[in-house]
Write an enzyme that holds these catalytic residues in place. Structure first.
Site, PDB file in Angstrom:
ATOM      1  N   CYS A  16      -5.322 -10.250   2.698  1.00 51.17           N
ATOM      2  CA  CYS A  16      -6.451  -9.363   3.010  1.00 51.17           C
ATOM      3  C   CYS A  16      -7.706 -10.093   3.487  1.00 51.17           C
ATOM      4  CB  CYS A  16      -6.760  -8.497   1.798  1.00 51.17           C
ATOM      5  SG  CYS A  16      -5.302  -7.607   1.238  1.00 51.17           S
TER       6      CYS A  16
ATOM      7  N   LYS B  53     -14.042  -0.316   4.808  1.00 45.77           N
ATOM      8  CA  LYS B  53     -12.955  -1.164   4.332  1.00 45.77           C
ATOM      9  C   LYS B  53     -13.204  -2.645   4.666  1.00 45.77           C
ATOM     10  CE  LYS B  53      -9.085  -2.805   3.104  1.00 45.77           C
ATOM     11  NZ  LYS B  53      -8.471  -2.812   1.804  1.00 45.77           N
TER      12      LYS B  53
ATOM     13  N   VAL C  95       0.831  -1.201   0.000  1.00 46.14           N
ATOM     14  CA  VAL C  95       0.000   0.000   0.000  1.00 46.14           C
ATOM     15  C   VAL C  95       0.868   1.254   0.000  1.00 46.14           C
ATOM     16  CG1 VAL C  95      -1.670   1.316   1.363  1.00 46.14           C
ATOM     17  CG2 VAL C  95      -1.962  -1.148   1.082  1.00 46.14           C
TER      18      VAL C  95
HETATM   19  C1  UGA Z   1      -8.413  -7.498  -1.940  1.00 43.74           C
HETATM   20  C2  UGA Z   1      -9.479  -6.523  -2.476  1.00 43.74           C
HETATM   21  O1  UGA Z   1      -9.915  -6.930  -3.781  1.00 43.74           O
HETATM   22  C3  UGA Z   1      -8.948  -5.090  -2.539  1.00 43.74           C
HETATM   23  O2  UGA Z   1      -9.993  -4.198  -2.922  1.00 43.74           O
HETATM   24  C4  UGA Z   1      -8.383  -4.690  -1.168  1.00 43.74           C
HETATM   25  O3  UGA Z   1      -7.824  -3.394  -1.188  1.00 43.74           O
HETATM   26  C5  UGA Z   1      -7.313  -5.688  -0.759  1.00 43.74           C
HETATM   27  O4  UGA Z   1      -7.899  -7.011  -0.691  1.00 43.74           O
HETATM   28  C6  UGA Z   1      -6.756  -5.275   0.591  1.00 43.74           C
HETATM   29  O5  UGA Z   1      -7.512  -5.266   1.557  1.00 43.74           O
HETATM   30  O6  UGA Z   1      -5.607  -4.840   0.658  1.00 43.74           O
HETATM   31  P1  UGA Z   1      -6.365  -8.830  -3.044  1.00 43.74           P
HETATM   32  O7  UGA Z   1      -6.370  -9.655  -1.797  1.00 43.74           O
HETATM   33  O8  UGA Z   1      -5.092  -8.273  -3.541  1.00 43.74           O
HETATM   34  O9  UGA Z   1      -7.368  -7.567  -2.894  1.00 43.74           O
HETATM   35  O10 UGA Z   1      -6.916  -9.749  -4.203  1.00 43.74           O
HETATM   36  P2  UGA Z   1      -8.291 -10.063  -4.958  1.00 43.74           P
HETATM   37  O11 UGA Z   1      -8.089  -9.802  -6.391  1.00 43.74           O
HETATM   38  O12 UGA Z   1      -9.451  -9.415  -4.329  1.00 43.74           O
HETATM   39  O13 UGA Z   1      -8.362 -11.639  -4.789  1.00 43.74           O
HETATM   40  C7  UGA Z   1      -8.381 -12.241  -3.510  1.00 43.74           C
HETATM   41  C8  UGA Z   1      -8.526 -13.726  -3.634  1.00 43.74           C
HETATM   42  O14 UGA Z   1      -9.808 -14.080  -4.133  1.00 43.74           O
HETATM   43  C9  UGA Z   1      -7.518 -14.402  -4.552  1.00 43.74           C
HETATM   44  O15 UGA Z   1      -7.002 -15.542  -3.886  1.00 43.74           O
HETATM   45  C10 UGA Z   1      -8.328 -14.798  -5.766  1.00 43.74           C
HETATM   46  O16 UGA Z   1      -7.822 -15.954  -6.384  1.00 43.74           O
HETATM   47  C11 UGA Z   1      -9.679 -15.056  -5.145  1.00 43.74           C
HETATM   48  N1  UGA Z   1     -10.824 -14.895  -6.085  1.00 43.74           N
HETATM   49  C12 UGA Z   1     -11.107 -13.678  -6.624  1.00 43.74           C
HETATM   50  C13 UGA Z   1     -11.622 -15.982  -6.379  1.00 43.74           C
HETATM   51  O17 UGA Z   1     -11.387 -17.106  -5.898  1.00 43.74           O
HETATM   52  N2  UGA Z   1     -12.691 -15.823  -7.222  1.00 43.74           N
HETATM   53  C14 UGA Z   1     -13.004 -14.620  -7.769  1.00 43.74           C
HETATM   54  O18 UGA Z   1     -14.009 -14.536  -8.512  1.00 43.74           O
HETATM   55  C15 UGA Z   1     -12.186 -13.528  -7.466  1.00 43.74           C
END
Ligand code: UGA
Length: 459
Positions: A281, A225, A11
């Protein structure tokens, strides 16, 4: 605007680089010597697409130091972006945030106004505590001091962090003072009005609309958040729960997700069934939210269920392997993907780690591949003993992963894995079994290439 950012993690560094790109004068305080050395050499300590190039572009408006006193006194705005790791009981540990606030307050000049912004993800009420910490340092220093504390939660996604910072859906500010809101509006003006020339690597998306800046009270901003992350986490868990039932009744969850996602009230994003969520996260924030709830004597069964469903996805993959291999003992399983999601080397709470541990415990030999996360996974899996896992091998060669293996498990949907030469891989394996934990392949395509294919919630 002169800005000091405390912490050069995902961040902090992304925010710093983007604000410097917008021509703010940015100083970053980072105490970790290794990270700082890299930053002084102009190298990014985090893996994030595009960050290295942008860091090089903004060298003239950004600087790095371990010393708060060197940069805070002259700053107008100070952003705290330090970690809030989980405590043993799952609650978020805010000691680094409070320590940063203390250090800032110790060097603020008595006759200047500062806006102190908490960007770290923090439990509800932390901004109030930060304001108290600042006030108590000022009183110990015998000065009045003039600091407005504000919450400005971050919504960036790893792997898409720079896009998210340049083209956010919204900016949320929680503050009790108009001065803080005004400062943050000036800070984000180029983003709110999109007046900057986009970096070549990050063109402005054609359908992008100007983002609103929502202002509210600090507690609500902090809650936004947690609620946002928990909602996204439960959306994924919901589709994973439906996927499990699809398997029982011979329905295809990707079709179901398409069908429900066309309803604009539901939307088609974050409905990809698979191995569920990992990373730093959702696991941490859902657990921290439950911690906040427990302290308030409040039950959150939906959030609890989202976690249960998420983590059982990992166990389901092992059950699927058992169902086709009969026993895991003595079998060789190839793992495609170690990072918790594509485009990052982050393995925190990654499904791959639990799956590998489970396979090793069951007596299987594991070969693992990832384009960039091998080193981090090695560290996470070996613990204190580097020779702990004698049946675990890492390879950068997908053919070597498949050769004579009993099964492959696709764990992370890296772009590279969308283009596997399935026919060739199937031929090299002892038994061509593909457990597709991210539904990357269509069952028909994989079966035509010679695989015994099992996806998540697919026919
Ligand atoms: C998440 C949020 O999307 C951000 O908005 C937030 O700022 C961030 O956490 C944080 O709190 O710092 P992030 O953890 O980087 O971001 O990743 P995501 O893209 O949200 O994916 C999270 C997980 O969900 C991954 O393991 C991904 O594989 C999984 N996922 C995502 C699924 O299994 N299915 C989906 O349809 C989407």
């Amino acid at each position: 605007m002169k800005i000091a950012i405390i912490g050069a993690g995902y961040v902090g560094l992304t925010t710093a680089v983007v604000l410097a790109y917008l021509n703010h004068d940015v100083a970053v305080v980072e105490k970790d010597k290794n990270k700082l050395n890299l930053l002084h050499e102009g190298k990014s300590p985090i893996h994030e697409p595009g960050i290295q190039g942008l860091l090089e572009e903004v060298q003239h408006t950004i600087r790095f130091t371990p010393n708060v006193a060197e940069v805070v006194p002259e700053a107008e705005l100070i952003l705290i972006a330090v970690g809030t790791p989980p405590k043993k009981n799952g609650e978020a540990d805010t000691q680094h945030v409070e320590q940063a606030a203390r250090e800032v307050a110790e060097v603020c000049l008595p006759d200047r106004h500062y806006t102190l912004v908490v960007k770290s993800t923090v439990p509800i009420g932390t901004n109030q505590r930060v304001a108290k910490v600042v006030a108590s340092v000022f009183s110990a220093r015998g000065i009045q001091g003039n600091v407005s504390v504000a919450s400005n939660p971050e919504f960036l996604q790893e792997g898409l962090a720079l896009q998210g910072a340049l083209y956010p859906d919204r900016i949320v500010v929680g503050a009790n003072s108009d001065a803080a809101v005004d400062t943050l509006r000036r800070l984000y003006k180029p983003i709110l009005e999109q007046t900057f020339d986009p970096p070549s690597e990050f063109p402005r998306p054609s359908a992008y609309h100007l983002p609103p800046m929502m202002t509210t009270d600090p507690n609500s901003a902090e809650m936004i958040k947690y609620a946002a992350n928990t909602f996204l986490a439960l959306k994924i868990s919901f589709i994973n729960e439906i996927a499990g039932l699809c398997e029982k009744v011979s329905a295809d969850v990707t079709e179901v997700a398409r069908g429900i996602g066309l309803d604009t009230r539901i939307g088609n994003l974050f409905l990809r069934a698979g191995l569920g969520w990992g990373g730093s996260c959702y696991p941490k924030d859902t657990s921290a939210l439950l911690g906040v709830a427990a302290q308030s004597g409040y039950e959150m069964p939906i959030t609890e269920a989202a976690r249960t469903v998420n983590f059982r996805q990992r166990a389901h993959i092992i059950e699927k392997l058992r169902s086709v291999l009969k026993t895991l003992k003595g079998k060789t399983v190839g793992i495609l993907g170690l990072a918790f999601k594509p485009n990052t080397d982050d393995v925190r709470e990654a499904p791959s780690l639990d799956i590998i541990r489970e396979l090793l415990a069951a007596g299987a030999t594991v070969r693992a591949h990832d384009p960039i996360a091998i080193e981090n996974a090695q560290r996470a899996l070996s613990g204190k003993d580097p020779f702990a896992n004698t049946n675990l091998y890492f390879t950068e060669d997908i053919d070597a992963l498949a050769y004579d293996a009993d099964a492959l498990v696709l764990v992370t949907e890296w772009e590279l894995y969308h283009r596997l030469q399935l026919r060739k891989l199937a031929k090299q394996m002892k038994t061509p079994i593909l457990i597709d934990g991210r539904n990357v392949y269509s069952p028909a395509e994989a079966r035509a290439a010679g695989f015994h294919y099992i996806g998540v919630g697919r026919i």
